[in-house]
Design a protein around this motif. Sequence first.
Motif, PDB file in Angstrom:
ATOM      1  N   SER A 199      -6.361   4.253  -3.344  1.00 17.08           N
ATOM      2  CA  SER A 199      -7.246   4.608  -4.454  1.00 17.08           C
ATOM      3  C   SER A 199      -6.948   3.662  -5.608  1.00 17.08           C
ATOM      4  CB  SER A 199      -7.011   6.053  -4.903  1.00 17.08           C
ATOM      5  OG  SER A 199      -7.341   6.952  -3.864  1.00 17.08           O
ATOM      6  N   LEU A 200      -7.996   3.037  -6.139  1.00 18.13           N
ATOM      7  CA  LEU A 200      -7.788   2.038  -7.189  1.00 18.13           C
ATOM      8  C   LEU A 200      -9.113   1.792  -7.899  1.00 18.13           C
ATOM      9  CD1 LEU A 200      -5.809  -0.140  -8.381  1.00 18.13           C
ATOM     10  CD2 LEU A 200      -6.563  -1.659  -6.549  1.00 18.13           C
ATOM     11  N   SER A 217       1.427  -3.210   0.266  1.00 13.59           N
ATOM     12  CA  SER A 217       2.375  -3.360   1.365  1.00 13.59           C
ATOM     13  C   SER A 217       1.956  -2.421   2.489  1.00 13.59           C
ATOM     14  CB  SER A 217       3.790  -3.002   0.882  1.00 13.59           C
ATOM     15  OG  SER A 217       4.683  -2.975   1.969  1.00 13.59           O
ATOM     16  N   LYS A 218       1.855  -2.949   3.687  1.00 12.79           N
ATOM     17  CA  LYS A 218       1.546  -2.143   4.875  1.00 12.79           C
ATOM     18  C   LYS A 218       0.354  -1.216   4.670  1.00 12.79           C
ATOM     19  CE  LYS A 218       6.309  -2.441   6.377  1.00 12.79           C
ATOM     20  NZ  LYS A 218       7.626  -1.800   6.366  1.00 12.79           N
ATOM     21  N   GLY A 219      -0.708  -1.746   4.114  1.00 17.14           N
ATOM     22  CA  GLY A 219      -1.938  -0.976   3.965  1.00 17.14           C
ATOM     23  C   GLY A 219      -1.972  -0.043   2.787  1.00 17.14           C
ATOM     24  N   GLN A 220      -0.860   0.001   2.026  1.00 15.27           N
ATOM     25  CA  GLN A 220      -0.825   0.926   0.889  1.00 15.27           C
ATOM     26  C   GLN A 220      -0.674   0.171  -0.429  1.00 15.27           C
ATOM     27  OE1 GLN A 220       2.313   3.719   1.924  1.00 15.27           O
ATOM     28  NE2 GLN A 220       0.878   4.879   3.194  1.00 15.27           N
ATOM     29  N   LEU A 221      -1.092   0.851  -1.505  1.00 16.37           N
ATOM     30  CA  LEU A 221      -0.933   0.298  -2.841  1.00 16.37           C
ATOM     31  C   LEU A 221       0.444   0.698  -3.368  1.00 16.37           C
ATOM     32  CD1 LEU A 221      -2.356  -1.094  -5.252  1.00 16.37           C
ATOM     33  CD2 LEU A 221      -3.027   1.210  -5.990  1.00 16.37           C
ATOM     34  N   LEU A 222       1.276  -0.311  -3.725  1.00 13.23           N
ATOM     35  CA  LEU A 222       2.608   0.002  -4.252  1.00 13.23           C
ATOM     36  C   LEU A 222       2.590   0.184  -5.756  1.00 13.23           C
ATOM     37  CD1 LEU A 222       5.101  -2.434  -2.475  1.00 13.23           C
ATOM     38  CD2 LEU A 222       4.504  -0.069  -1.892  1.00 13.23           C
ATOM     39  N   GLN A 223       1.793  -0.671  -6.438  1.00 17.67           N
ATOM     40  CA  GLN A 223       1.851  -0.718  -7.894  1.00 17.67           C
ATOM     41  C   GLN A 223       0.587  -1.403  -8.389  1.00 17.67           C
ATOM     42  OE1 GLN A 223       4.823  -3.475  -9.303  1.00 17.67           O
ATOM     43  NE2 GLN A 223       4.994  -2.511 -11.311  1.00 17.67           N
TER      44      GLN A 223
END
Length: 229
Positions: A23-24, A212-218
């Motif tokens: 989500s972004l 990273s790996k399909g996810q939002l870190l930051q």
Amino acid sequence: MSEIRVEFLSKRYGETTALDGVSLTFPEGSFTALLGPSGCGKTTMLRLIAGFEAPSEGRVLFGKMLVADPTRQLPPEARNVGVVFQSYALWPHMDVAENVAYPLKARHVSSADIPARVAAVLDIVGLRGFEKRRIDELSGGQRQRVALARCLIAEARIILFDEPLANLDMHLRSSMVDAFREVHRRTGATIVYVTHDQAEALALADRVAVMSKGQLLQAATPQEIYRSP
Ligand code: ADP
Ligand code: ADP
């Protein structure tokens, strides 16, 4: 209209989860770098925003308009999104002006208006006066500028870049960074820029979304990223 919002966005290819519930929001007129190592899902995100793929889960909105969920997708040509890839895909047998004007052919633009529009976008990318040059006479950096001008001529309010500097040497890269900033300043478009190069992301963007790996870190400004440990 040109705010982009992705909500709980996932994309699976068979066993591979390329995007995993991201989500972004990309605010209208922002310049966001999507940063992360190869395979983390950056290009998949661009393809879902552009409409080249359908989401497995979640949705994509432009402003208040739903453009994609797993059941319905607005086709790419109806999204008014410009895309620039690392391979320029120019027509070698056409000159610069013909390449740049190509997207207008299908749009019923009066031929009397075309030269001025070509000149305007060549000016933005720093190739004023190059209209009659052949593609095979141009350097790699100049070809990338032609590809950029061709993307700009349709006046998309959303522009997506997929590692556009990957094929250029160091010297050309820094001059292209200036060209991308200029495009953002002159068009006010909402820009999403994919790179695996942290220095490039920090030099270019107002916001950096680290994946990273399909996810939002930051998701943060370059200043916040410099300050974080
Ligand atoms: P990035 O742009 O960050 O390098 P991608 O979005 O291209 O990452 O890929 C994310 C993951 O999805 C990778 O594991 C990649 O191999 C996989 N993938 C991407 N496109 C496809 C596809 N069309 N079919 C199968 N797997 C894919
Ligand atoms: P203003 O900010 O003054 O209202 P616009 O945002 O409408 O002006 O655009 C200023 C100029 O930039 C116009 O000539 C317009 O055609 C051009 N322009 C706007 N968006 C783009 C774009 N995405 N690509 C190329 N040219 C653009």
